[in-house]
Write a protein that holds these residues in place. Structure first.
Motif, PDB file in Angstrom:
ATOM      1  N   SER A 141       2.856   2.508  -1.137  1.00 46.87           N
ATOM      2  CA  SER A 141       2.822   3.598  -0.154  1.00 46.87           C
ATOM      3  C   SER A 141       2.325   4.903  -0.780  1.00 46.87           C
ATOM      4  CB  SER A 141       4.213   3.806   0.459  1.00 46.87           C
ATOM      5  OG  SER A 141       5.181   4.001  -0.549  1.00 46.87           O
ATOM      6  N   ILE A 142       2.463   5.058  -2.104  1.00 41.56           N
ATOM      7  CA  ILE A 142       1.920   6.259  -2.754  1.00 41.56           C
ATOM      8  C   ILE A 142       0.393   6.184  -2.767  1.00 41.56           C
ATOM      9  CG2 ILE A 142       1.940   7.711  -4.815  1.00 41.56           C
ATOM     10  CD1 ILE A 142       4.620   6.531  -5.570  1.00 41.56           C
ATOM     11  N   ILE A 143      -0.147   4.989  -2.979  1.00 39.84           N
ATOM     12  CA  ILE A 143      -1.604   4.819  -2.906  1.00 39.84           C
ATOM     13  C   ILE A 143      -2.085   5.148  -1.495  1.00 39.84           C
ATOM     14  CG2 ILE A 143      -3.506   3.198  -3.185  1.00 39.84           C
ATOM     15  CD1 ILE A 143      -2.098   3.818  -5.816  1.00 39.84           C
ATOM     16  N   ASN A 144      -1.346   4.691  -0.488  1.00 43.14           N
ATOM     17  CA  ASN A 144      -1.708   5.028   0.894  1.00 43.14           C
ATOM     18  C   ASN A 144      -1.635   6.534   1.135  1.00 43.14           C
ATOM     19  OD1 ASN A 144      -2.098   2.340   1.511  1.00 43.14           O
ATOM     20  ND2 ASN A 144      -0.011   2.035   2.251  1.00 43.14           N
ATOM     21  N   TRP A 145      -0.656   7.181   0.513  1.00 45.09           N
ATOM     22  CA  TRP A 145      -0.520   8.642   0.630  1.00 45.09           C
ATOM     23  C   TRP A 145      -1.746   9.337   0.045  1.00 45.09           C
ATOM     24  CZ3 TRP A 145       0.089  11.974  -3.677  1.00 45.09           C
ATOM     25  CH2 TRP A 145       0.382  13.301  -3.364  1.00 45.09           C
ATOM     26  N   LEU A 146      -2.195   8.848  -1.112  1.00 50.03           N
ATOM     27  CA  LEU A 146      -3.404   9.419  -1.709  1.00 50.03           C
ATOM     28  C   LEU A 146      -4.593   9.289  -0.753  1.00 50.03           C
ATOM     29  CD1 LEU A 146      -3.393   8.226  -5.440  1.00 50.03           C
ATOM     30  CD2 LEU A 146      -3.219  10.580  -4.617  1.00 50.03           C
ATOM     31  N   SER A 147      -4.679   8.146  -0.093  1.00 50.66           N
ATOM     32  CA  SER A 147      -5.776   7.925   0.855  1.00 50.66           C
ATOM     33  C   SER A 147      -5.700   8.914   2.006  1.00 50.66           C
ATOM     34  CB  SER A 147      -5.723   6.485   1.367  1.00 50.66           C
ATOM     35  OG  SER A 147      -6.831   6.203   2.190  1.00 50.66           O
ATOM     36  N   ARG A 148      -4.494   9.134   2.538  1.00 49.39           N
ATOM     37  CA  ARG A 148      -4.331  10.107   3.640  1.00 49.39           C
ATOM     38  C   ARG A 148      -4.661  11.511   3.174  1.00 49.39           C
ATOM     39  NH1 ARG A 148       0.685   7.773   4.138  1.00 49.39           N
ATOM     40  NH2 ARG A 148       1.720   9.771   3.812  1.00 49.39           N
ATOM     41  N   LEU A 149      -4.270  11.814   1.939  1.00 50.39           N
ATOM     42  CA  LEU A 149      -4.451  13.151   1.398  1.00 50.39           C
ATOM     43  C   LEU A 149      -5.937  13.515   1.303  1.00 50.39           C
ATOM     44  CD1 LEU A 149      -2.195  15.103   0.394  1.00 50.39           C
ATOM     45  CD2 LEU A 149      -2.824  14.463  -1.931  1.00 50.39           C
ATOM     46  N   THR A 150      -6.748  12.506   1.009  1.00 51.91           N
ATOM     47  CA  THR A 150      -8.176  12.753   0.837  1.00 51.91           C
ATOM     48  C   THR A 150      -8.974  12.530   2.120  1.00 51.91           C
ATOM     49  OG1 THR A 150      -8.523  10.464   0.136  1.00 51.91           O
ATOM     50  CG2 THR A 150      -8.072  12.083  -1.586  1.00 51.91           C
ATOM     51  N   GLY A 151      -8.277  12.208   3.198  1.00 47.01           N
ATOM     52  CA  GLY A 151      -8.981  11.912   4.440  1.00 47.01           C
ATOM     53  C   GLY A 151      -9.568  10.526   4.429  1.00 47.01           C
ATOM     54  N   GLY A 152      -9.196   9.700   3.459  1.00 48.11           N
ATOM     55  CA  GLY A 152      -9.574   8.325   3.157  1.00 48.11           C
ATOM     56  C   GLY A 152     -10.364   7.628   4.249  1.00 48.11           C
ATOM     57  N   GLY A 200       3.721 -11.126  -6.892  1.00 47.09           N
ATOM     58  CA  GLY A 200       3.155 -11.485  -5.600  1.00 47.09           C
ATOM     59  C   GLY A 200       2.955 -10.236  -4.774  1.00 47.09           C
ATOM     60  N   GLY A 201       2.093 -10.313  -3.775  1.00 48.18           N
ATOM     61  CA  GLY A 201       1.857  -9.171  -2.908  1.00 48.18           C
ATOM     62  C   GLY A 201       0.619  -8.389  -3.289  1.00 48.18           C
ATOM     63  N   GLY A 202       0.519  -7.162  -2.760  1.00 48.99           N
ATOM     64  CA  GLY A 202      -0.706  -6.381  -2.857  1.00 48.99           C
ATOM     65  C   GLY A 202      -1.168  -6.067  -4.257  1.00 48.99           C
ATOM     66  N   ALA A 203      -0.246  -5.798  -5.182  1.00 51.05           N
ATOM     67  CA  ALA A 203      -0.648  -5.442  -6.547  1.00 51.05           C
ATOM     68  C   ALA A 203      -1.370  -6.580  -7.246  1.00 51.05           C
ATOM     69  CB  ALA A 203       0.567  -5.020  -7.365  1.00 51.05           C
ATOM     70  N   ALA A 204      -1.139  -7.824  -6.800  1.00 49.17           N
ATOM     71  CA  ALA A 204      -1.778  -8.973  -7.435  1.00 49.17           C
ATOM     72  C   ALA A 204      -3.291  -8.974  -7.231  1.00 49.17           C
ATOM     73  CB  ALA A 204      -1.180 -10.271  -6.887  1.00 49.17           C
ATOM     74  N   VAL A 249      -0.600   7.269 -11.071  1.00 48.59           N
ATOM     75  CA  VAL A 249       0.308   6.704 -10.071  1.00 48.59           C
ATOM     76  C   VAL A 249       0.687   5.278 -10.456  1.00 48.59           C
ATOM     77  CG1 VAL A 249       0.446   5.857  -7.691  1.00 48.59           C
ATOM     78  CG2 VAL A 249      -0.370   8.182  -8.144  1.00 48.59           C
ATOM     79  N   MET A 250      -0.308   4.465 -10.811  1.00 47.36           N
ATOM     80  CA  MET A 250      -0.019   3.090 -11.236  1.00 47.36           C
ATOM     81  C   MET A 250       0.895   3.076 -12.459  1.00 47.36           C
ATOM     82  SD  MET A 250      -3.546   0.944 -10.823  1.00 47.36           S
ATOM     83  CE  MET A 250      -4.271   0.628  -9.207  1.00 47.36           C
ATOM     84  N   GLU A 251       0.628   3.967 -13.407  1.00 49.66           N
ATOM     85  CA  GLU A 251       1.459   4.000 -14.611  1.00 49.66           C
ATOM     86  C   GLU A 251       2.875   4.446 -14.291  1.00 49.66           C
ATOM     87  OE1 GLU A 251      -2.092   4.869 -17.893  1.00 49.66           O
ATOM     88  OE2 GLU A 251      -0.940   6.550 -17.064  1.00 49.66           O
ATOM     89  N   GLN A 280      13.433 -15.799 -15.568  1.00 53.94           N
ATOM     90  CA  GLN A 280      12.223 -15.443 -14.839  1.00 53.94           C
ATOM     91  C   GLN A 280      12.480 -14.232 -13.948  1.00 53.94           C
ATOM     92  OE1 GLN A 280      11.200 -19.471 -13.111  1.00 53.94           O
ATOM     93  NE2 GLN A 280       9.155 -18.842 -13.778  1.00 53.94           N
ATOM     94  N   LEU A 281      11.432 -13.482 -13.691  1.00 57.12           N
ATOM     95  CA  LEU A 281      11.536 -12.284 -12.860  1.00 57.12           C
ATOM     96  C   LEU A 281      10.407 -12.285 -11.831  1.00 57.12           C
ATOM     97  CD1 LEU A 281      13.006  -9.313 -12.811  1.00 57.12           C
ATOM     98  CD2 LEU A 281      10.758  -8.596 -13.610  1.00 57.12           C
ATOM     99  N   ALA A 282      10.759 -12.090 -10.567  1.00 56.45           N
ATOM    100  CA  ALA A 282       9.772 -11.948  -9.504  1.00 56.45           C
ATOM    101  C   ALA A 282       9.590 -10.474  -9.196  1.00 56.45           C
ATOM    102  CB  ALA A 282      10.224 -12.688  -8.250  1.00 56.45           C
ATOM    103  N   LEU A 283       8.336 -10.056  -9.131  1.00 54.68           N
ATOM    104  CA  LEU A 283       8.002  -8.693  -8.714  1.00 54.68           C
ATOM    105  C   LEU A 283       7.241  -8.808  -7.403  1.00 54.68           C
ATOM    106  CD1 LEU A 283       7.767  -5.644  -9.146  1.00 54.68           C
ATOM    107  CD2 LEU A 283       5.770  -6.064 -10.583  1.00 54.68           C
ATOM    108  N   ILE A 284       7.903  -8.451  -6.310  1.00 55.44           N
ATOM    109  CA  ILE A 284       7.314  -8.517  -4.971  1.00 55.44           C
ATOM    110  C   ILE A 284       6.757  -7.143  -4.657  1.00 55.44           C
ATOM    111  CG2 ILE A 284       7.667  -9.164  -2.571  1.00 55.44           C
ATOM    112  CD1 ILE A 284       8.367 -11.416  -4.497  1.00 55.44           C
ATOM    113  N   THR A 285       5.439  -7.050  -4.467  1.00 48.52           N
ATOM    114  CA  THR A 285       4.799  -5.751  -4.317  1.00 48.52           C
ATOM    115  C   THR A 285       4.228  -5.567  -2.916  1.00 48.52           C
ATOM    116  OG1 THR A 285       2.593  -6.484  -5.034  1.00 48.52           O
ATOM    117  CG2 THR A 285       4.167  -5.874  -6.754  1.00 48.52           C
ATOM    118  N   GLY A 286       4.139  -4.320  -2.537  1.00 52.44           N
ATOM    119  CA  GLY A 286       3.607  -3.945  -1.230  1.00 52.44           C
ATOM    120  C   GLY A 286       3.755  -2.445  -1.095  1.00 52.44           C
ATOM    121  N   SER A 287       4.270  -1.985   0.031  1.00 54.73           N
ATOM    122  CA  SER A 287       4.565  -0.563   0.183  1.00 54.73           C
ATOM    123  C   SER A 287       5.637  -0.124  -0.799  1.00 54.73           C
ATOM    124  CB  SER A 287       5.008  -0.266   1.617  1.00 54.73           C
ATOM    125  OG  SER A 287       3.966  -0.542   2.518  1.00 54.73           O
TER     126      SER A 287
END
Length: 497
Positions: free
Chosen positions: A307-318, A405-409, A377-379, A259-266
């Motif tokens: 954190s790359i998604i957050n960067w995109l948000s900052r870049l566009t003035g999100g 688990g985490g944000g990507a879920a 970015v997701m890919e 089994q493999l756990a993928l813990i997602t977030g920043s």
């Protein structure tokens, strides 16, 4: 009825939860605390805030649950790993804690790696890394730069151990943290004595907690002071937890080999369970017994993901309109019409272990829109995860599915991209609060309600949904993936030049 109390001590806040023995969360409360940042990549917290918020959040969670506090049988905590603190004999901090993201000890980390000590073989088969986040570099920094604090310290330990002491009066390190980041080896002599001696810091051995306790084992019961502050009986057992991400494996139900756990977030963390030890370049671990007795944990990680998604948000003035972006990106074909993203925006943790690698968006045209970049970015992050799984495979570890688990879920698109780029099913358990759920399982096991951690998982962790890879997408990503892999050496050559 019997209940357990958990605490998830994160980077920005501490969240307490009350669970019953069926894994249902009955009460929850989060209380924030401050992080102070300084030059030289410093990040500090006041440990007194950890205890204050633990008491406040716990009382509120118990009140929300509407239960008799006398029915709470056990407490277990999961906290940030590598949040290092120097304490006096009473457990009071001599200076603010150097939390996990504090990397002022970069020179000390290089000094640790330069020893070439055999204790370093755990990571990358001796090739490293040694991170400035970890215990020994931070303790070495204290010794070199704040010698008075180092000499006065009765204990140098972690967030986890601070809470354990204030709950029980016992000094006990978690085998989970010590085996993961202190170079402690449960099956090979314990502490890395020769390593700290080589660094001239042998005194640290007398400052680390004298007990090392595995997750799920009882450390002690509440002191009179802790019981009074929490409004709980002194008979409440305090059960050892550990690093939030690792305890999250339990909360996700990842406990069988393969089994493999993928813990997602920043960032993303990949943890696999294996019956045999393995060490190889590009792979961290394997770490013995740090979550489950008799099993090893193999580790990978991506530094920049959410954190790359957050960067995109900052870049566009999100902020970005995620509902619209997910819908538009899902309508695009795999490959985002020619875009490839290298996800190394803050370097690469594994499989290359290259802190100087950088991110890139390749193939842009004037026809591309934000939805293309968003999908790419997701890919790119999905390809980064696949590269880690490939490194695991070369080391002899094969996974049959990915439990997320985490944000990507929360994103159907992100889950599908992970399934398609890896070519593996993705499983999302019902509860997304993996560290808290894992701590609840450990608490119930330590209270004697379950004979093993596995039994506790079976009773408390409920399955959720399963996302199968789409064959056509898997085939398309198999064509794109070699182009993603080719970016790293070519961009490295350009950056080095």
């Amino acid at each position: 009825m019997a209940y357990v109390l958990t605490a998830d001590g994160g980077t920005e806040s501490l969240r307490a939860r009350v669970y019953d023995l069926a894994g249902r969360c009955l009460g929850s409360r989060a209380v924030a605390y401050e992080t102070r940042f300084g030059p030289g990549a410093r990040a500090e917290q006041d440990p007194a805030d950890w205890w204050r918020t633990f008491v406040e959040a716990s009382r509120a969670a118990i009140a929300e649950a509407g239960i008799d506090p006398a029915q709470v049988e056990a407490i277990c905590t999961a906290t940030t790993s590598c949040s290092v603190v120097a304490l006096d004999e009473g457990g009071h901090a001599l200076r603010p804690a150097l939390i996990w993201m504090d990397v002022r000890a970069s020179e000390e980390a290089a000094a640790v790696l330069a020893t070439g000590n055999e204790a370093l073989n755990l990571n990358g088969a001796g090739q490293g890394p040694v991170s400035a986040e970890w215990m020994i570099p931070k303790a070495l920094w204290l010794m070199r730069h704040e010698r008075e604090v180092f000499d006065r310290a009765h204990r140098v330990c972690e967030y986890q151990d601070f809470l354990t002491y204030h709950l029980t009066g016992e000094w006990a390190a978690s085998l989970d943290n010590a085996g993961l980041r202190w170079h402690y080896r449960s099956r090979q002599g314990g502490w890395a004595t020769s390593l700290v001696d080589a660094l001239g810091m042998g005194a640290i051995l007398g400052k680390w907690p004298p007990r090392v306790v595995a997750p799920g084992e009882v450390v002690g019961t509440l002191t009179a002071k802790a019981a009074e502050e929490l409004g709980l009986p002194r008979s409440v057992k305090v059960v050892q937890g550990g690093a939030d991400a690792l305890i999250g494996m339990i909360g996700l139900g990842v406990h069988r080999p393969g089994q493999l756990a993928l813990i997602t977030g920043s960032s993303h963390l990949q943890f696999g369970v294996t019956e045999t030890p393995l060490n190889a370049p590009g792979v961290w671990g394997a770490y013995a017994d740090i979550v489950y007795p008799g099993l090893w944990i193999v580790e990978g990680g991506q530094t920049s993901t959410g954190s790359i998604i957050n960067w995109l948000s900052r870049l566009t003035g999100g902020p970005l309109d995620f509902e619209r972006l997910n819908r538009e990106a899902a309508a695009l074909p795999p490959g985002a019409e020619g875009l490839i993203v290298q996800d190394h925006f803050q370097g690469n943790r594994t499989p290359y272990t290259d802190p100087l690698s950088r991110g890139a968006i390749v193939g842009l045209t004037l026809a591309h829109e934000m939805a293309h970049v968003f999908r790419a970015v997701m890919e790119g992050i999905g390809f980064g995860t696949r590269a880690i799984l490939d490194a695991f495979g070369r080391a002899g570890y094969q996974s049959s599915e990915i439990t997320v688990g985490g944000g990507a879920a929360a994103s159907d698109l992100w889950l599908q991209v992970h399934a398609d780029t890896a070519g593996l099913p993705v499983v999302v358990p019902e509860s997304r609060d993996a560290p808290s759920m894992g701590a609840a399982v450990l608490a119930a096991h330590g209270a004697g309600r379950f004979g093993s951690i596995d039994e506790g998982i079976g009773a408390m962790v409920r399955p959720g949904r399963r996302v199968e890879p789409i064959a056509a997408n898997v085939a398309r990503y198999a064509e794109i993936y070699p182009r993603y892999l080719a970016l790293y050496p070519r961009l490295k050559e350009a950056l080095d030049a």
